[in-house]
Design a protein around this motif. Structure first.
Motif, PDB file in Angstrom:
ATOM      1  N   LEU A  62       0.835  -1.211   0.000  1.00  0.00           N
ATOM      2  CA  LEU A  62       0.000   0.000   0.000  1.00  0.00           C
ATOM      3  C   LEU A  62       0.868   1.258   0.000  1.00  0.00           C
ATOM      4  O   LEU A  62       0.535   2.254  -0.651  1.00  0.00           O
ATOM      5  CB  LEU A  62      -0.948  -0.009   1.199  1.00  0.00           C
ATOM      6  CG  LEU A  62      -2.038  -1.077   1.162  1.00  0.00           C
ATOM      7  CD1 LEU A  62      -2.822  -1.099   2.467  1.00  0.00           C
ATOM      8  CD2 LEU A  62      -2.973  -0.884  -0.026  1.00  0.00           C
ATOM      9  N   LEU A  63       1.983   1.214   0.704  1.00  0.00           N
ATOM     10  CA  LEU A  63       2.922   2.337   0.707  1.00  0.00           C
ATOM     11  C   LEU A  63       3.476   2.566  -0.696  1.00  0.00           C
ATOM     12  O   LEU A  63       3.535   3.710  -1.179  1.00  0.00           O
ATOM     13  CB  LEU A  63       4.063   2.024   1.685  1.00  0.00           C
ATOM     14  CG  LEU A  63       4.927   3.150   2.172  1.00  0.00           C
ATOM     15  CD1 LEU A  63       4.102   4.177   2.939  1.00  0.00           C
ATOM     16  CD2 LEU A  63       6.032   2.595   3.066  1.00  0.00           C
ATOM     17  N   LEU A  64       3.839   1.496  -1.360  1.00  0.00           N
ATOM     18  CA  LEU A  64       4.338   1.574  -2.732  1.00  0.00           C
ATOM     19  C   LEU A  64       3.236   2.040  -3.685  1.00  0.00           C
ATOM     20  O   LEU A  64       3.497   2.749  -4.652  1.00  0.00           O
ATOM     21  CB  LEU A  64       4.868   0.199  -3.159  1.00  0.00           C
ATOM     22  CG  LEU A  64       5.595   0.095  -4.484  1.00  0.00           C
ATOM     23  CD1 LEU A  64       6.803   1.017  -4.520  1.00  0.00           C
ATOM     24  CD2 LEU A  64       6.024  -1.339  -4.732  1.00  0.00           C
ATOM     25  N   MET A  65       1.992   1.666  -3.373  1.00  0.00           N
ATOM     26  CA  MET A  65       0.854   2.047  -4.204  1.00  0.00           C
ATOM     27  C   MET A  65       0.732   3.569  -4.329  1.00  0.00           C
ATOM     28  O   MET A  65       0.384   4.089  -5.386  1.00  0.00           O
ATOM     29  CB  MET A  65      -0.433   1.466  -3.615  1.00  0.00           C
ATOM     30  CG  MET A  65      -1.680   1.735  -4.429  1.00  0.00           C
ATOM     31  SD  MET A  65      -3.225   1.229  -3.599  1.00  0.00           S
ATOM     32  CE  MET A  65      -2.940  -0.478  -3.257  1.00  0.00           C
ATOM     33  N   PHE A  66       1.031   4.273  -3.263  1.00  0.00           N
ATOM     34  CA  PHE A  66       0.890   5.728  -3.292  1.00  0.00           C
ATOM     35  C   PHE A  66       1.957   6.407  -4.140  1.00  0.00           C
ATOM     36  O   PHE A  66       1.863   7.592  -4.418  1.00  0.00           O
ATOM     37  CB  PHE A  66       0.866   6.289  -1.873  1.00  0.00           C
ATOM     38  CG  PHE A  66      -0.414   5.975  -1.169  1.00  0.00           C
ATOM     39  CD1 PHE A  66      -1.605   6.568  -1.553  1.00  0.00           C
ATOM     40  CD2 PHE A  66      -0.433   5.041  -0.148  1.00  0.00           C
ATOM     41  CE1 PHE A  66      -2.793   6.258  -0.928  1.00  0.00           C
ATOM     42  CE2 PHE A  66      -1.618   4.725   0.497  1.00  0.00           C
ATOM     43  CZ  PHE A  66      -2.799   5.330   0.101  1.00  0.00           C
ATOM     44  N   GLN A  67       2.961   5.654  -4.565  1.00  0.00           N
ATOM     45  CA  GLN A  67       3.963   6.183  -5.487  1.00  0.00           C
ATOM     46  C   GLN A  67       3.570   5.926  -6.942  1.00  0.00           C
ATOM     47  O   GLN A  67       4.255   6.354  -7.844  1.00  0.00           O
ATOM     48  CB  GLN A  67       5.324   5.545  -5.207  1.00  0.00           C
ATOM     49  CG  GLN A  67       5.881   5.857  -3.847  1.00  0.00           C
ATOM     50  CD  GLN A  67       7.222   5.202  -3.631  1.00  0.00           C
ATOM     51  OE1 GLN A  67       7.775   4.554  -4.506  1.00  0.00           O
ATOM     52  NE2 GLN A  67       7.763   5.381  -2.440  1.00  0.00           N
ATOM     53  N   SER A  68       2.468   5.219  -7.134  1.00  0.00           N
ATOM     54  CA  SER A  68       2.012   4.844  -8.473  1.00  0.00           C
ATOM     55  C   SER A  68       1.044   5.884  -9.022  1.00  0.00           C
ATOM     56  O   SER A  68       0.394   6.600  -8.268  1.00  0.00           O
ATOM     57  CB  SER A  68       1.290   3.495  -8.427  1.00  0.00           C
ATOM     58  OG  SER A  68       2.121   2.515  -7.894  1.00  0.00           O
ATOM     59  N   PRO A  69       0.908   5.939 -10.361  1.00  0.00           N
ATOM     60  CA  PRO A  69      -0.119   6.807 -10.949  1.00  0.00           C
ATOM     61  C   PRO A  69      -1.520   6.370 -10.484  1.00  0.00           C
ATOM     62  O   PRO A  69      -1.724   5.211 -10.134  1.00  0.00           O
ATOM     63  CB  PRO A  69       0.027   6.577 -12.458  1.00  0.00           C
ATOM     64  CG  PRO A  69       1.371   5.957 -12.647  1.00  0.00           C
ATOM     65  CD  PRO A  69       1.709   5.260 -11.374  1.00  0.00           C
ATOM     66  N   VAL A  70      -2.455   7.292 -10.508  1.00  0.00           N
ATOM     67  CA  VAL A  70      -3.814   7.022 -10.019  1.00  0.00           C
ATOM     68  C   VAL A  70      -4.451   5.848 -10.760  1.00  0.00           C
ATOM     69  O   VAL A  70      -5.117   5.010 -10.144  1.00  0.00           O
ATOM     70  CB  VAL A  70      -4.695   8.297 -10.138  1.00  0.00           C
ATOM     71  CG1 VAL A  70      -6.134   7.985  -9.789  1.00  0.00           C
ATOM     72  CG2 VAL A  70      -4.141   9.396  -9.253  1.00  0.00           C
TER      73      VAL A  70
END
Length: 177
Positions: A62-70
């Motif tokens: 989830l932490l890595l997810m926030f570095q991803s495009p929407v």
């Protein structure tokens, strides 16, 4: 099998896939590999997925997810929600049909953690590869036991290692593209 030997086998398998795909590793890759190996070793030894590892997988994913495009976040979140639901439904139907568990709750939690790293689309390939690998391993195991004893004997296998090694390969492939 001794713990050190089991860990070494996993490190070599993960390293071989890394070398074959020629993918550079960053801190995320080392964390993922470590968590996947931890889960696999425990699952092989005890038929149990450690909750701490699943929580770490989910939290870091989830932490890595926030570095991803929407747009990628939607796929990742769908992977966290949909694959565990599919596994839970499969386990529930199998238990009602056969009268015993064929898929543990640890595997259901594990696919939620893996889904946070790979998303719905990546997990589709993970589940396909892990299922085929698991079935082939089980069939080979049954044939070996049959040739030794003369009878076919059913047994279970830990599914977590198949999910994890497949997840590792798919995650590396997704990063190479």
């Amino acid at each position: 099998m001794k713990l050190a030997k089991l860990i070494l086998m996993h490190v070599l398998a993960y390293g071989a896939i890394l070398a074959l795909l020629w993918s550079p590793l960053d801190l995320w890759g080392f964390l993922l590999a470590g968590l996947l190996i931890w889960v696999s070793v425990i699952d092989i030894r005890r038929y149990e997925i450690p909750d701490g590892a699943v929580v770490a997988l989910l939290f870091l994913g989830l932490l890595l997810m926030f570095q991803s495009p929407v747009t990628d976040r939607v796929d990742l979140l769908a992977g966290v929600l949909i694959w565990p639901a599919v596994f839970w439904l499969t386990a529930t139907v199998y238990r009602a049909w056969r009268g015993y568990d064929g898929l543990g709750f640890g595997d259901i939690k594990l696919v939620a953690g893996l889904g946070s790293w790979l998303g719905l689309s990546g997990m589709t390939f993970v589940v396909l590869i892990a299922s085929i690998s698991g079935i082939l391993t089980l069939l080979a195991s049954m044939l070996v036991r049959r040739s030794v004893s003369g009878e076919v004997e059913m047994s279970g296998i830990a599914f977590g290692p198949f999910l994890n090694l497949s997840a590792w390969a798919v995650w590396l492939l997704m990063r190479v593209q």
